[in-house]
Scaffold this active site. Structure first.
Site, short mmCIF file in Angstrom:
data_model
loop_
_atom_site.label_atom_id
_atom_site.label_comp_id
_atom_site.label_asym_id
_atom_site.label_seq_id
_atom_site.Cartn_x
_atom_site.Cartn_y
_atom_site.Cartn_z
N GLY A 46 25.79 14.56 -22.79
CA GLY A 46 26.86 13.61 -22.59
C GLY A 46 26.64 12.37 -23.44
O GLY A 46 25.53 12.12 -23.90
N GLN A 51 27.41 3.69 -25.98
CA GLN A 51 26.20 4.12 -26.69
C GLN A 51 26.40 4.20 -28.20
O GLN A 51 25.44 4.34 -28.95
CB GLN A 51 25.75 5.49 -26.18
CG GLN A 51 25.25 5.48 -24.74
CD GLN A 51 24.78 6.86 -24.33
OE1 GLN A 51 25.57 7.66 -23.84
NE2 GLN A 51 23.51 7.15 -24.53
N CYS A 95 17.96 10.13 -21.78
CA CYS A 95 19.15 9.44 -22.29
C CYS A 95 18.94 9.17 -23.78
O CYS A 95 17.86 8.72 -24.18
CB CYS A 95 19.32 8.13 -21.54
SG CYS A 95 20.70 7.15 -22.14
N LEU A 96 19.97 9.42 -24.58
CA LEU A 96 19.85 9.21 -26.02
C LEU A 96 19.61 7.73 -26.34
O LEU A 96 19.07 7.41 -27.40
CB LEU A 96 21.12 9.70 -26.73
CG LEU A 96 21.42 11.21 -26.58
CD1 LEU A 96 22.76 11.55 -27.19
CD2 LEU A 96 20.31 12.04 -27.21
N HIS A 137 25.53 10.05 -14.70
CA HIS A 137 24.76 9.36 -15.74
C HIS A 137 25.71 8.66 -16.74
O HIS A 137 25.51 7.50 -17.09
CB HIS A 137 23.87 10.39 -16.46
CG HIS A 137 23.03 9.82 -17.57
ND1 HIS A 137 21.65 9.79 -17.53
CD2 HIS A 137 23.38 9.24 -18.76
CE1 HIS A 137 21.20 9.23 -18.64
NE2 HIS A 137 22.24 8.89 -19.41
N GLU A 138 26.74 9.39 -17.18
CA GLU A 138 27.65 8.81 -18.19
C GLU A 138 28.51 7.71 -17.60
O GLU A 138 28.76 6.68 -18.26
CB GLU A 138 28.52 9.90 -18.82
CG GLU A 138 27.76 11.00 -19.57
CD GLU A 138 26.67 10.48 -20.49
OE1 GLU A 138 26.83 9.40 -21.10
OE2 GLU A 138 25.63 11.15 -20.61
N HIS A 141 26.75 4.51 -17.47
CA HIS A 141 26.78 3.77 -18.75
C HIS A 141 27.98 2.83 -18.81
O HIS A 141 27.89 1.71 -19.31
CB HIS A 141 26.88 4.73 -19.93
CG HIS A 141 25.57 5.27 -20.40
ND1 HIS A 141 24.56 4.45 -20.87
CD2 HIS A 141 25.09 6.54 -20.50
CE1 HIS A 141 23.52 5.21 -21.23
NE2 HIS A 141 23.81 6.48 -21.01
NI NI Z 1 22.54 8.13 -21.30
#
Ligand code: NI
Length: 170
Positions: A46, A51, A95-96, A137-138, A141
């Protein structure tokens, strides 16, 4: 299509809540395509617009597995968790935007999410387990919350120290 640069912790922008999208124009549609491409390239399950440096309530998710995984994704605009229940221990969450960290996070097992699709149609999703974790999670953000905020304080402090060391080394 373009692979976008991913903003990483401790960038302050990651802690800011994203703004609602009021018009799904060509800029948003291009952003969706580029975000999907960036997510596949990473690879990740995701990605939220914040991000890639865009403060808008938009996420792309890819929770399919196997052969189909590479080119399938879902884009959700202004997503919102409207119902949640149960408990799911999300092991090895990552997480990226938080490189080199994997940790256990306590999540809801089931969520109901409402959103708009890229055509502006209202959608409702009912997910359980891993796909439900990805959505939580997304959507976190979009509220300026990183999974880093949801792990043990000991692990968080260790990670912060590690990041400080990296930054000094650059
Ligand atoms: Ni993330």
């Amino acid at each position: 299509m373009t692979i976008l640069d991913i903003v990483t912790y401790p960038a302050k922008s990651l802690a800011e809540p994203s703004e609602k999208i009021t018009e799904i124009d060509d800029t948003i549609k291009t952003l969706i395509e580029n975000m999907a491409e960036t997510m596949f390239e990473a690879p990740g399950a995701g990605l939220a617009a914040v991000q890639v440096g865009v403060n808008k309530q938009l996420i792309v998710v890819n929770t399919t597995e196997g052969d189909e995984a590479e080119n399938s994704y879902m884009a959700l605009i202004n997503p919102e968790i409207v119902e949640s229940d149960g408990e799911f221990i999300s092991e090895d969450e990552g997480c990226l935007s938080v490189p080199e960290l994997r940790a256990t996070v306590k999540r809801f097992n089931r969520v109901k999410v409402t959103a708009l699709d890229p055509d502006g149609n209202a959608v409702e999703l009912n997910e359980e387990g891993f796909p439900a974790v990805v959505l939580q999670h997304e959507i976190d953000h979009l509220n300026g919350i990183l999974f880093l905020n949801r792990i043990s304080s000991l692990k968080r402090e260790m990670y912060k120290r590690k990041v400080k060391k990296w930054m000094k080394g650059h």
